[in-house]
Design an enzyme around this catalytic site. Structure first.
Site, mmCIF file in Angstrom:
data_model
loop_
_atom_site.group_PDB
_atom_site.id
_atom_site.type_symbol
_atom_site.label_atom_id
_atom_site.label_comp_id
_atom_site.label_asym_id
_atom_site.label_seq_id
_atom_site.Cartn_x
_atom_site.Cartn_y
_atom_site.Cartn_z
ATOM 1 N N SER A 149 0.961 -1.371 -0.046
ATOM 2 C CA SER A 149 0.025 -0.056 -0.096
ATOM 3 C C SER A 149 0.884 1.223 -0.077
ATOM 4 O O SER A 149 1.593 1.683 -1.068
ATOM 5 C CB SER A 149 -0.939 0.080 1.222
ATOM 6 O OG SER A 149 -2.073 0.926 1.058
ATOM 7 N N ASP A 203 -9.706 -4.459 -4.895
ATOM 8 C CA ASP A 203 -9.158 -3.427 -3.771
ATOM 9 C C ASP A 203 -9.986 -2.209 -3.864
ATOM 10 O O ASP A 203 -10.210 -1.577 -4.770
ATOM 11 C CB ASP A 203 -7.547 -3.028 -4.414
ATOM 12 C CG ASP A 203 -7.030 -2.398 -3.010
ATOM 13 O OD1 ASP A 203 -7.727 -1.673 -2.457
ATOM 14 O OD2 ASP A 203 -5.679 -2.615 -3.045
ATOM 15 N N HIS A 235 -7.669 -5.374 -0.261
ATOM 16 C CA HIS A 235 -6.550 -4.545 -0.025
ATOM 17 C C HIS A 235 -5.790 -5.222 1.241
ATOM 18 O O HIS A 235 -6.086 -5.001 2.254
ATOM 19 C CB HIS A 235 -7.110 -3.097 0.400
ATOM 20 C CG HIS A 235 -5.865 -2.145 0.605
ATOM 21 N ND1 HIS A 235 -5.239 -1.939 -0.298
ATOM 22 C CD2 HIS A 235 -5.374 -1.486 1.670
ATOM 23 C CE1 HIS A 235 -4.277 -1.164 -0.136
ATOM 24 N NE2 HIS A 235 -4.174 -0.662 1.351
#
Length: 257
Positions: A149, A203, A235
């Site tokens: 991320s 995601d 995610h």
């Protein structure tokens, strides 16, 4: 105002989910027994893997990742899981939390605003970590930077702006956190660092489109990138992604002379 709360939980749960999967998922392979070393076996030089966590997470929470890398080639690997400093985050209405650089909006899209000033400060810190390992004897070709991320976005920027060719950079559920003007700052050696980009198609925090836009953008600077899409993955990081990462790094490790 639920956005900041959701983001914080998702960022931390990525590491928690990974730990749960690695210990309890029946479909995960058992650790492979290591073959006894023989006099004819190839001696692997010391390698270094730097893992950069996501927003609101911590380095120690991600340490279970290294337990999945059971190949003999990783016996001499040094791992590092640093934690980001705590600072106000714009997308979370100024809430203070572990953050490598500022993020202006969630979900992150291909067109989200970039905060290049705080990003460059974080890059300098990552470069200092890499410099320290290279000064201690690690060959740049055996240095790998990986991140999830926000950590994936920082990974991408750090390896591209590093003045030497590294073993590789692996981006998980990340995005391009800089504008096209940054491409001019990439050195000829930086362009040669291999990039692996993995992204879940489900995601909703860093949209799949943000990840998918990465490789074409990098091609403008002559940077090649292997992109892997994972249907149904949100995610988070899956064991499948990490198993592939293990083989990807192993194929790029250099043996000692």
């Amino acid at each position: 105002m639920k956005k900041p709360i959701v983001l914080f939980i998702v960022a931390i749960n990525a590491a928690v989910l990974l730990t749960f999967l690695s210990r309890n998922n029946p479909s995960s392979p058992s650790p492979r027994p290591r073959a006894a070393a023989s006099s004819s076996s190839i001696s692997m030089a010391r390698s270094f893997i730097l893992w950069l966590h996501g927003l609101g997470d911590s380095g120690p929470a991600n340490e279970p990742i290294k337990t999945l890398f059971t190949s003999p080639e990783f016996r001499t690997t040094k791992w590092s899981f640093p934690s980001a400093p705590s600072s106000p985050v714009t997308c979370n209405y100024g809430a203070v939390m572990p953050s490598w650089f500022d993020i202006h909006e969630i979900p992150v899209t291909a067109d989200s605003p970039k905060d290049e000033t705080s990003l460059l400060k974080a890059v300098k810190n990552v470069h200092a970590m890499i410099d320290k390992e290279i000064s201690a004897g690690a060959d740049p070709s055996n240095v790998f930077v990986c991140g999830f991320s926000q950590g994936g976005a920082l990974t991408l920027t750090s390896v591209l702006l590093y003045p030497k060719t590294l073993g590789g950079g692996a981006v998980f559920s990340g995005w391009v956190p800089f504008n096209s003007s940054f491409l001019e700052q990439i050195s000829p050696d930086g362009r040669k660092t291999p990039i692996l980009w993995s992204h879940g198609m489900a995601d909703r925090t860093v949209l799949f489109e943000a990840g998918q836009a990465g490789p074409p953008f990098l091609e403008k600077a002559g940077v090649s990138c292997e992109f892997k899409a994972y249907p149904g993955l949100g995610h988070s990081i899956s064991n499948e992604e990490l198993r592939y990462l293990e083989s990807w790094i192993k194929a790029r490790m250099q043996s000692s002379s």
